[in-house]
Design a protein around this motif. Structure first.
Motif, PDB file in Angstrom:
ATOM      1  N   SER A  56       1.482   0.688 -12.258  1.00 41.32           N
ATOM      2  CA  SER A  56       2.931   1.025 -11.820  1.00 41.32           C
ATOM      3  C   SER A  56       2.662   0.634 -10.178  1.00 41.32           C
ATOM      4  O   SER A  56       1.406   0.951  -9.949  1.00 41.32           O
ATOM      5  CB  SER A  56       3.166   2.361 -11.783  1.00 41.32           C
ATOM      6  N   ILE A  57       3.864   0.124  -9.584  1.00 40.83           N
ATOM      7  CA  ILE A  57       3.450   0.192  -8.057  1.00 40.83           C
ATOM      8  C   ILE A  57       4.497   1.370  -7.428  1.00 40.83           C
ATOM      9  O   ILE A  57       5.565   1.458  -7.727  1.00 40.83           O
ATOM     10  CB  ILE A  57       4.122  -1.215  -7.599  1.00 40.83           C
ATOM     11  N   TYR A  58       4.017   2.060  -6.718  1.00 42.29           N
ATOM     12  CA  TYR A  58       4.403   2.956  -5.689  1.00 42.29           C
ATOM     13  C   TYR A  58       4.576   2.286  -4.387  1.00 42.29           C
ATOM     14  O   TYR A  58       3.614   1.543  -3.730  1.00 42.29           O
ATOM     15  CB  TYR A  58       3.914   4.446  -5.658  1.00 42.29           C
ATOM     16  N   LEU A  59       5.705   2.787  -3.443  1.00 37.61           N
ATOM     17  CA  LEU A  59       5.648   2.481  -2.124  1.00 37.61           C
ATOM     18  C   LEU A  59       5.542   3.636  -1.273  1.00 37.61           C
ATOM     19  O   LEU A  59       6.224   4.442  -1.561  1.00 37.61           O
ATOM     20  CB  LEU A  59       7.062   1.835  -1.627  1.00 37.61           C
ATOM     21  N   ASN A  60       4.712   3.468  -0.309  1.00 40.14           N
ATOM     22  CA  ASN A  60       4.580   4.682   0.656  1.00 40.14           C
ATOM     23  C   ASN A  60       5.172   4.327   1.837  1.00 40.14           C
ATOM     24  O   ASN A  60       5.259   3.289   2.448  1.00 40.14           O
ATOM     25  CB  ASN A  60       3.026   5.001   0.884  1.00 40.14           C
ATOM     26  N   PRO A  61       6.140   5.472   2.314  1.00 33.32           N
ATOM     27  CA  PRO A  61       6.734   5.043   3.665  1.00 33.32           C
ATOM     28  C   PRO A  61       5.782   5.026   4.998  1.00 33.32           C
ATOM     29  O   PRO A  61       4.675   5.653   4.832  1.00 33.32           O
ATOM     30  CB  PRO A  61       7.849   6.200   3.564  1.00 33.32           C
ATOM     31  N   TYR A  80       8.789   0.905   4.741  1.00 29.15           N
ATOM     32  CA  TYR A  80       7.309   0.913   3.854  1.00 29.15           C
ATOM     33  C   TYR A  80       6.365  -0.071   4.324  1.00 29.15           C
ATOM     34  O   TYR A  80       6.645  -1.350   4.140  1.00 29.15           O
ATOM     35  CB  TYR A  80       7.955   0.573   2.467  1.00 29.15           C
ATOM     36  N   ASP A  81       5.047   0.486   4.308  1.00 29.54           N
ATOM     37  CA  ASP A  81       4.051  -0.233   4.686  1.00 29.54           C
ATOM     38  C   ASP A  81       2.972  -0.194   3.870  1.00 29.54           C
ATOM     39  O   ASP A  81       1.669  -0.839   4.074  1.00 29.54           O
ATOM     40  CB  ASP A  81       3.492   0.050   6.341  1.00 29.54           C
ATOM     41  N   GLU A  82       3.020   0.397   2.691  1.00 27.61           N
ATOM     42  CA  GLU A  82       1.814   0.520   1.831  1.00 27.61           C
ATOM     43  C   GLU A  82       2.217   0.399   0.277  1.00 27.61           C
ATOM     44  O   GLU A  82       3.214   1.177   0.005  1.00 27.61           O
ATOM     45  CB  GLU A  82       0.932   1.973   2.151  1.00 27.61           C
ATOM     46  N   MET A  83       1.501  -0.317  -0.534  1.00 23.54           N
ATOM     47  CA  MET A  83       1.973  -0.320  -1.964  1.00 23.54           C
ATOM     48  C   MET A  83       0.603   0.315  -2.561  1.00 23.54           C
ATOM     49  O   MET A  83      -0.337   0.189  -2.197  1.00 23.54           O
ATOM     50  CB  MET A  83       1.840  -1.740  -2.461  1.00 23.54           C
ATOM     51  N   VAL A  84       0.973   0.981  -3.320  1.00 26.62           N
ATOM     52  CA  VAL A  84      -0.067   1.741  -4.288  1.00 26.62           C
ATOM     53  C   VAL A  84       0.080   1.455  -5.504  1.00 26.62           C
ATOM     54  O   VAL A  84       1.127   1.709  -6.380  1.00 26.62           O
ATOM     55  CB  VAL A  84       0.005   3.349  -4.232  1.00 26.62           C
ATOM     56  N   ILE A  85      -0.908   1.006  -6.220  1.00 22.79           N
ATOM     57  CA  ILE A  85      -0.695   0.294  -7.554  1.00 22.79           C
ATOM     58  C   ILE A  85      -1.653   1.641  -8.461  1.00 22.79           C
ATOM     59  O   ILE A  85      -2.816   1.937  -8.043  1.00 22.79           O
ATOM     60  CB  ILE A  85      -1.698  -0.688  -7.826  1.00 22.79           C
ATOM     61  N   SER A  90      -7.411   1.529 -15.489  1.00 22.54           N
ATOM     62  CA  SER A  90      -8.423   0.887 -14.799  1.00 22.54           C
ATOM     63  C   SER A  90      -9.647   1.921 -14.153  1.00 22.54           C
ATOM     64  O   SER A  90      -9.505   2.966 -14.312  1.00 22.54           O
ATOM     65  CB  SER A  90      -7.788   0.586 -13.272  1.00 22.54           C
ATOM     66  N   THR A  91     -10.667   1.339 -13.905  1.00 26.44           N
ATOM     67  CA  THR A  91     -11.814   2.172 -13.255  1.00 26.44           C
ATOM     68  C   THR A  91     -11.502   3.163 -12.191  1.00 26.44           C
ATOM     69  O   THR A  91     -11.744   4.046 -12.218  1.00 26.44           O
ATOM     70  CB  THR A  91     -13.004   1.123 -13.055  1.00 26.44           C
ATOM     71  N   TYR A  92     -10.803   2.476 -11.266  1.00 30.42           N
ATOM     72  CA  TYR A  92     -10.406   3.369 -10.045  1.00 30.42           C
ATOM     73  C   TYR A  92      -9.146   4.108 -10.052  1.00 30.42           C
ATOM     74  O   TYR A  92      -8.974   4.731  -9.166  1.00 30.42           O
ATOM     75  CB  TYR A  92     -10.503   2.379  -8.682  1.00 30.42           C
ATOM     76  N   LEU A  93      -8.308   3.784 -10.803  1.00 32.40           N
ATOM     77  CA  LEU A  93      -6.817   4.316 -10.957  1.00 32.40           C
ATOM     78  C   LEU A  93      -5.984   3.992  -9.952  1.00 32.40           C
ATOM     79  O   LEU A  93      -4.664   3.587 -10.299  1.00 32.40           O
ATOM     80  CB  LEU A  93      -7.052   5.823 -11.115  1.00 32.40           C
ATOM     81  N   TYR A  94      -6.289   3.933  -8.637  1.00 34.99           N
ATOM     82  CA  TYR A  94      -5.246   3.808  -7.475  1.00 34.99           C
ATOM     83  C   TYR A  94      -5.724   2.400  -6.791  1.00 34.99           C
ATOM     84  O   TYR A  94      -7.160   2.845  -6.392  1.00 34.99           O
ATOM     85  CB  TYR A  94      -5.132   5.024  -6.794  1.00 34.99           C
ATOM     86  N   TYR A  95      -4.934   1.609  -6.196  1.00 34.82           N
ATOM     87  CA  TYR A  95      -5.510   0.503  -5.394  1.00 34.82           C
ATOM     88  C   TYR A  95      -4.502   0.793  -4.313  1.00 34.82           C
ATOM     89  O   TYR A  95      -3.250   0.776  -4.365  1.00 34.82           O
ATOM     90  CB  TYR A  95      -5.367  -0.780  -6.363  1.00 34.82           C
ATOM     91  N   TYR A  96      -4.855   0.408  -3.125  1.00 34.54           N
ATOM     92  CA  TYR A  96      -3.889   0.422  -1.923  1.00 34.54           C
ATOM     93  C   TYR A  96      -4.021  -0.826  -1.217  1.00 34.54           C
ATOM     94  O   TYR A  96      -4.958  -1.624  -0.928  1.00 34.54           O
ATOM     95  CB  TYR A  96      -4.244   1.514  -0.778  1.00 34.54           C
ATOM     96  N   ILE A  97      -2.762  -1.479  -1.015  1.00 32.92           N
ATOM     97  CA  ILE A  97      -2.582  -2.536  -0.081  1.00 32.92           C
ATOM     98  C   ILE A  97      -1.544  -2.364   0.836  1.00 32.92           C
ATOM     99  O   ILE A  97      -0.448  -1.502   0.856  1.00 32.92           O
ATOM    100  CB  ILE A  97      -1.926  -3.739  -1.162  1.00 32.92           C
ATOM    101  N   LYS A  98      -1.693  -2.388   1.997  1.00 33.29           N
ATOM    102  CA  LYS A  98      -1.420  -2.018   3.550  1.00 33.29           C
ATOM    103  C   LYS A  98      -1.140  -3.177   4.375  1.00 33.29           C
ATOM    104  O   LYS A  98      -1.706  -4.036   4.429  1.00 33.29           O
ATOM    105  CB  LYS A  98      -2.455  -1.202   4.219  1.00 33.29           C
ATOM    106  N   LEU A  99       0.219  -3.149   4.810  1.00 33.00           N
ATOM    107  CA  LEU A  99       0.744  -4.156   5.686  1.00 33.00           C
ATOM    108  C   LEU A  99       0.249  -3.347   7.288  1.00 33.00           C
ATOM    109  O   LEU A  99       0.571  -2.355   7.459  1.00 33.00           O
ATOM    110  CB  LEU A  99       2.396  -4.332   5.878  1.00 33.00           C
ATOM    111  N   SER A 100      -0.413  -4.210   8.208  1.00 29.09           N
ATOM    112  CA  SER A 100      -0.762  -3.745   9.297  1.00 29.09           C
ATOM    113  C   SER A 100      -0.564  -4.686  10.545  1.00 29.09           C
ATOM    114  O   SER A 100      -1.446  -5.635  10.303  1.00 29.09           O
ATOM    115  CB  SER A 100      -2.347  -3.151   9.522  1.00 29.09           C
ATOM    116  N   GLY A 101       0.493  -4.703  11.272  1.00 26.92           N
ATOM    117  CA  GLY A 101       0.988  -5.829  11.974  1.00 26.92           C
ATOM    118  C   GLY A 101       1.341  -7.066  11.086  1.00 26.92           C
ATOM    119  O   GLY A 101       2.297  -6.909  10.248  1.00 26.92           O
TER     120      GLY A 101
END
Length: 134
Positions: A56-61, A80-85, A90-101
């Protein structure tokens, strides 16, 4: 003014060569247009959500209060500037991808093996994320 993460911070893996700001924003818009709303943590409510196969992909505001109530749910990609997978398999459960500038960063809040974490995002999730907008 954009914030550029410094070395050895949690936002320390630039993946902009694989995912552009435009790609990030298009994926966010796709999720807003085609997904649903689910809460995955106590910090936010009613996160935009989209399921792809086994994750699943979640968006963080940008602000915690954007999705705080049903009356205040934003459908603007720019809020929204962050996606949480979230991947139960998975081994890690949560993965974070962040837009910064103008840059896209892998956000590792758990300070785990960053190379493995980044490689998981690149190999397993990136092709499926980009598939949403191609």
């Amino acid at each position: 003014m954009s914030v550029v993460p410094q070395e050895n911070t949690r936002l320390d893996r630039d993946i902009s060569e694989l995912l552009s700001k435009n790609d990030f924003e298009e994926i966010v818009q796709f999720i807003l247009d085609n997904g649903d709303r689910r809460t995955y943590c106590n910090m936010y409510n009613n996160n935009p959500h989209y399921r792809i196969e086994d994750f699943s992909i979640y968006l963080n505001p940008i602000s915690q209060f954007i999705n705080f109530t049903r009356d205040n749910l934003s459908t603007l990609a720019g809020e929204y500037d962050e996606m949480v997978i979230m991947d139960q398999n998975s081994t890690y459960l949560y993965y974070y991808i962040k837009l910064s500038g103008e840059r896209i960063w892998v956000y590792d809040p758990y300070e785990i093996k960053k190379i493995d974490y980044r490689n998981d995002i690149i190999k397993k999730y990136m092709p499926k994320l980009k598939g949403l907008i191609r």
